[in-house]
Design a protein around this motif. Sequence first.
Motif, PDB file in Angstrom:
ATOM      1  N   LEU A 283       0.813  -1.215   0.000  1.00 38.88           N
ATOM      2  CA  LEU A 283       0.000   0.000   0.000  1.00 38.88           C
ATOM      3  C   LEU A 283       0.848   1.267   0.000  1.00 38.88           C
ATOM      4  CD1 LEU A 283      -2.722  -1.124   2.567  1.00 38.88           C
ATOM      5  CD2 LEU A 283      -3.003  -0.893   0.089  1.00 38.88           C
ATOM      6  N   MET A 284       2.096   1.158   0.459  1.00 35.61           N
ATOM      7  CA  MET A 284       2.988   2.318   0.506  1.00 35.61           C
ATOM      8  C   MET A 284       3.883   2.416  -0.731  1.00 35.61           C
ATOM      9  SD  MET A 284       2.165   3.804   3.361  1.00 35.61           S
ATOM     10  CE  MET A 284       0.475   3.261   3.051  1.00 35.61           C
ATOM     11  N   ASN A 285       3.978   1.350  -1.516  1.00 36.45           N
ATOM     12  CA  ASN A 285       4.793   1.315  -2.731  1.00 36.45           C
ATOM     13  C   ASN A 285       4.024   0.536  -3.782  1.00 36.45           C
ATOM     14  OD1 ASN A 285       6.661   1.045  -4.766  1.00 36.45           O
ATOM     15  ND2 ASN A 285       8.192  -0.041  -3.550  1.00 36.45           N
ATOM     16  N   LEU A 286       3.266   1.232  -4.608  1.00 34.12           N
ATOM     17  CA  LEU A 286       2.314   0.587  -5.498  1.00 34.12           C
ATOM     18  C   LEU A 286       2.962  -0.219  -6.610  1.00 34.12           C
ATOM     19  CD1 LEU A 286      -0.428   3.367  -5.770  1.00 34.12           C
ATOM     20  CD2 LEU A 286      -0.101   1.589  -4.037  1.00 34.12           C
ATOM     21  N   SER A 287       4.251  -0.075  -6.831  1.00 31.43           N
ATOM     22  CA  SER A 287       4.930  -0.868  -7.861  1.00 31.43           C
ATOM     23  C   SER A 287       5.595  -2.108  -7.287  1.00 31.43           C
ATOM     24  CB  SER A 287       5.971  -0.018  -8.593  1.00 31.43           C
ATOM     25  OG  SER A 287       6.997   0.393  -7.702  1.00 31.43           O
ATOM     26  N   ALA A 288       5.593  -2.256  -5.975  1.00 28.91           N
ATOM     27  CA  ALA A 288       6.341  -3.333  -5.329  1.00 28.91           C
ATOM     28  C   ALA A 288       5.816  -4.711  -5.719  1.00 28.91           C
ATOM     29  CB  ALA A 288       6.303  -3.165  -3.816  1.00 28.91           C
ATOM     30  N   GLY A 289       4.510  -4.864  -5.817  1.00 29.22           N
ATOM     31  CA  GLY A 289       3.948  -6.164  -6.150  1.00 29.22           C
ATOM     32  C   GLY A 289       4.373  -6.649  -7.523  1.00 29.22           C
ATOM     33  N   ARG A 290       4.273  -5.782  -8.503  1.00 28.82           N
ATOM     34  CA  ARG A 290       4.656  -6.163  -9.862  1.00 28.82           C
ATOM     35  C   ARG A 290       6.167  -6.428  -9.942  1.00 28.82           C
ATOM     36  NH1 ARG A 290       1.735  -6.061 -14.378  1.00 28.82           N
ATOM     37  NH2 ARG A 290       0.097  -4.789 -13.418  1.00 28.82           N
ATOM     38  N   GLU A 291       6.946  -5.659  -9.211  1.00 24.69           N
ATOM     39  CA  GLU A 291       8.394  -5.880  -9.205  1.00 24.69           C
ATOM     40  C   GLU A 291       8.732  -7.231  -8.567  1.00 24.69           C
ATOM     41  OE1 GLU A 291       9.786  -2.463  -7.147  1.00 24.69           O
ATOM     42  OE2 GLU A 291       9.498  -1.102  -8.862  1.00 24.69           O
ATOM     43  N   ALA A 292       8.034  -7.572  -7.501  1.00 18.34           N
ATOM     44  CA  ALA A 292       8.256  -8.864  -6.852  1.00 18.34           C
ATOM     45  C   ALA A 292       7.860 -10.008  -7.785  1.00 18.34           C
ATOM     46  CB  ALA A 292       7.465  -8.934  -5.547  1.00 18.34           C
ATOM     47  N   TYR A 293       6.767  -9.819  -8.496  1.00 15.10           N
ATOM     48  CA  TYR A 293       6.324 -10.834  -9.464  1.00 15.10           C
ATOM     49  C   TYR A 293       7.387 -11.052 -10.536  1.00 15.10           C
ATOM     50  CZ  TYR A 293       3.648 -12.865 -13.341  1.00 15.10           C
ATOM     51  OH  TYR A 293       3.219 -13.665 -14.379  1.00 15.10           O
ATOM     52  N   ALA A 294       7.947  -9.978 -11.041  1.00 21.78           N
ATOM     53  CA  ALA A 294       8.969 -10.086 -12.086  1.00 21.78           C
ATOM     54  C   ALA A 294      10.215 -10.799 -11.570  1.00 21.78           C
ATOM     55  CB  ALA A 294       9.336  -8.698 -12.605  1.00 21.78           C
ATOM     56  N   ALA A 295      10.517 -10.617 -10.283  1.00 26.86           N
ATOM     57  CA  ALA A 295      11.705 -11.243  -9.711  1.00 26.86           C
ATOM     58  C   ALA A 295      11.526 -12.734  -9.472  1.00 26.86           C
ATOM     59  CB  ALA A 295      12.066 -10.545  -8.399  1.00 26.86           C
ATOM     60  N   GLY A 296      10.310 -13.193  -9.351  1.00 20.31           N
ATOM     61  CA  GLY A 296      10.053 -14.609  -9.142  1.00 20.31           C
ATOM     62  C   GLY A 296       8.665 -14.858  -8.605  1.00 20.31           C
TER      63      GLY A 296
END
Length: 283
Positions: free
Chosen positions: A29-42
């Motif tokens: 909720l504090m970093n809206l790009s974090a989920g997609r970045e985590a997905y890309a990492a694995g």
Amino acid sequence: MYTTLISAADLAGHIDNPSWVIVDCRHDLMNLSAGREAYAAGHLPHAVFADIETELSGARRAADGAFRGRHPLPLKADLIATLRSWGIDDESQVVAYDAHGGMFAARLWWMLRWVGHPAAAVLDGGLAAWQAAGLALSTDIPAHRSGAIGERAALVTTVSAADVLDHIGGGKRVVLDARAADRFRGENETIDPVGGHIPGAKNHFFKDNLAPDGRFKEAAQLKAELAPLVGNPQDAIMQCGSGVTACHNLLALEVAGLPGAALYPGSWSEWCADPARPVAKGA
């Protein structure tokens, strides 16, 4: 058919099944790009990514300009289009997961039931449980496949702010708030600029549904803890900050054998946006 939770071991046995759809719901909720970045990492093999802010939420303003909350529900037609874009059919078994105790995965679980799809489950223990079992992640993006899921009769119910206002104070319905205790008491203005809670509401932090290992508590324990709070589940209303973590309490109630509670989708973020609505503070 899995309709509430699924273990990492059971999911691993079906991970290559083309009729199963795995959805990564990680978010911050504090970093809206974090989920997609985590997905890309694995991510789990064959998993698609769900964006909480866009795909699992609708417009924050109604046609008349009224604020609907931070994560209001999308139109059902828009949700169906999103589900089809992930390859979901009427017969698909859908499994949602995250790395946050199920707080975001439960939102998708509930939304699938909202459009009448019963074969929806949350990976118990999330990404951590998958990795603890020694199971691999992937960085491959699954090939696009169009699904044909259609809207069916809803398996869940919702209430509006007006419905909640009609029932508070009269003892007709119980409102259960899934936020942390400091937010419920009105002591965390960083997240909730207007602090407090709906008068008469009870507090049950969604993380209290989890055992120390991050998995959901056993059904009997959940029932023992939740039943005194909700009474008759059909008379209970689940809410939180914006209608996301309230779904975690709804999932816990389902696991406990206490189905039938309603979701207030706008939750606190919608409620407190109208100064005419009453606000309570403290324990």
